[in-house]
Design an enzyme around this catalytic site. Sequence first.
Site, PDB file in Angstrom:
ATOM      1  CD  GLU A 123      -2.944  -1.071   2.303  1.00 22.15           C
ATOM      2  OE1 GLU A 123      -4.052  -0.581   2.103  1.00 22.15           O
ATOM      3  OE2 GLU A 123      -2.598  -1.522   3.416  1.00 22.15           O
ATOM      4  CD  GLU A 143      -3.402  -6.825   3.402  1.00 21.75           C
ATOM      5  OE1 GLU A 143      -3.025  -7.728   2.622  1.00 21.75           O
ATOM      6  OE2 GLU A 143      -2.893  -5.701   3.430  1.00 21.75           O
TER       7      GLU A 143
END
Length: 270
Positions: A123, A143
Site C-alpha cells: 500500500e 490480509e
Amino acid sequence: MTTDFTPASGVLASLQLLQVTVAGPVLHVRLNRPAKRNALSDPLIQQLHTAFVNLPDGVRAAVISGDGAHFCSGLDLSELVERDIGSGVLHSRMWHAAFDAIQFGQVPVVAALHGAVVGGGLELASACHIRVADATTYYGLPEGQRGIFVGGGGSARIPRLMGVARMTDLMMTGRVLDADEGLAVGLAQYLVAEGESLAKALALAGRIASNAPMSNFAVMHALPRIADQSQSEGLFTESLMAAVAESTPEAQSRLRAFLEGRAGKVVKQG
Ligand code: 1HE
C-alpha cells in the site's frame, strides 16, 4: 550515489523510525525498523506523515526505501489485537492521511523496493509515483490469511496498478508475485539487479527533480484525477492544467531554450 547525502535537520532529524537524508533537491526517507522488517506501527505511519508535510525548502523529489533485508512487512500486527470498530476506522484514516501526503504532496516520490513488499508495504509503495524493484523483490497481500482487509488505501490504489482481478487473486489465494511478475503486471515500472534499486531510484529522483515543478505537479495531481473522470471532464481538466503549466515563466524559458538550440533533444536511451 548515496555518499553525498547528509542528515536532514529540524523536525526531520527527530523522526526516530526514519532515517532522513538530503542531497541537493533529493530527499531520501529510509524506513528504519529493520528488526521488525519495517513493520508499519502507528508511530512509523505518523512519522511518514510528518516527513512528507515538512519537506525542506529546495527539495524537488523524494525516495523511500527500507533498511535491512526487506522493504516493508506491512501493518505492525502486534498493534491490531483488541482494536474496536471506532478506532479501526480512525486508524485506517490515519494511514490514508499519511499516504495521501505522499501521493498528493509537494514532490514526486520514488520507491526503492527489495525483499518483501507485502500488505501495508505494498500500500505504501503504491502511494509512490514510481516504483523500482530489485531482483529480490516480492509482493503479497496476506490480509486474507490474517482475517483482515486492506486499510491503507490499497483497495483504491493497487487495482489502478494491477487491476481488480489480480488484486483479488493475491488477497483470496495468498498468491505471491516475484520481481518479474510484479514488473509484468505493473506493480513496478523498473526492475534492476539485486541491491541496485536504491541507486536507480536516487538517479531517477535526480532526473525528476530537474523537471519544471509545475510539470511534476500536473503529473502528480492532475493525471490520476483525470483518469478518474469521464472523458469529457478529463479533457476539460487537462486544458486548464495545460494552460497553467504553459504560462509559468519556467515553461517559457525552457521552450525558448529548445527553440534556440540550448536544450537537450529526445534521444533513444540505453
Ligand atoms: C512483524 C511483522 C509485522 C515481521 N508486524 N511484527 N504483514 C504480514 O502478514 C507479513 C508478516 N511478516 C512476514 O511474513 C515475515 O516477517 C517477512 C517475510 C516480512 C520477513 O521474514 P523474516 O524471516 O525475515 O523475519 P521474521 O523472523 O518473520 O520477523 C522478524 C521480527 O519482525 C519478528 O519479531 P521478533 O520479536 O520475533 O524478532 C517478527 O514478529 C517481526 N515482524 N513482520 C509485526 N508485519 C492498514 S492495513 C494493512 C494490513 C497489512 O499490512 S496485513 C499484512 C501484515
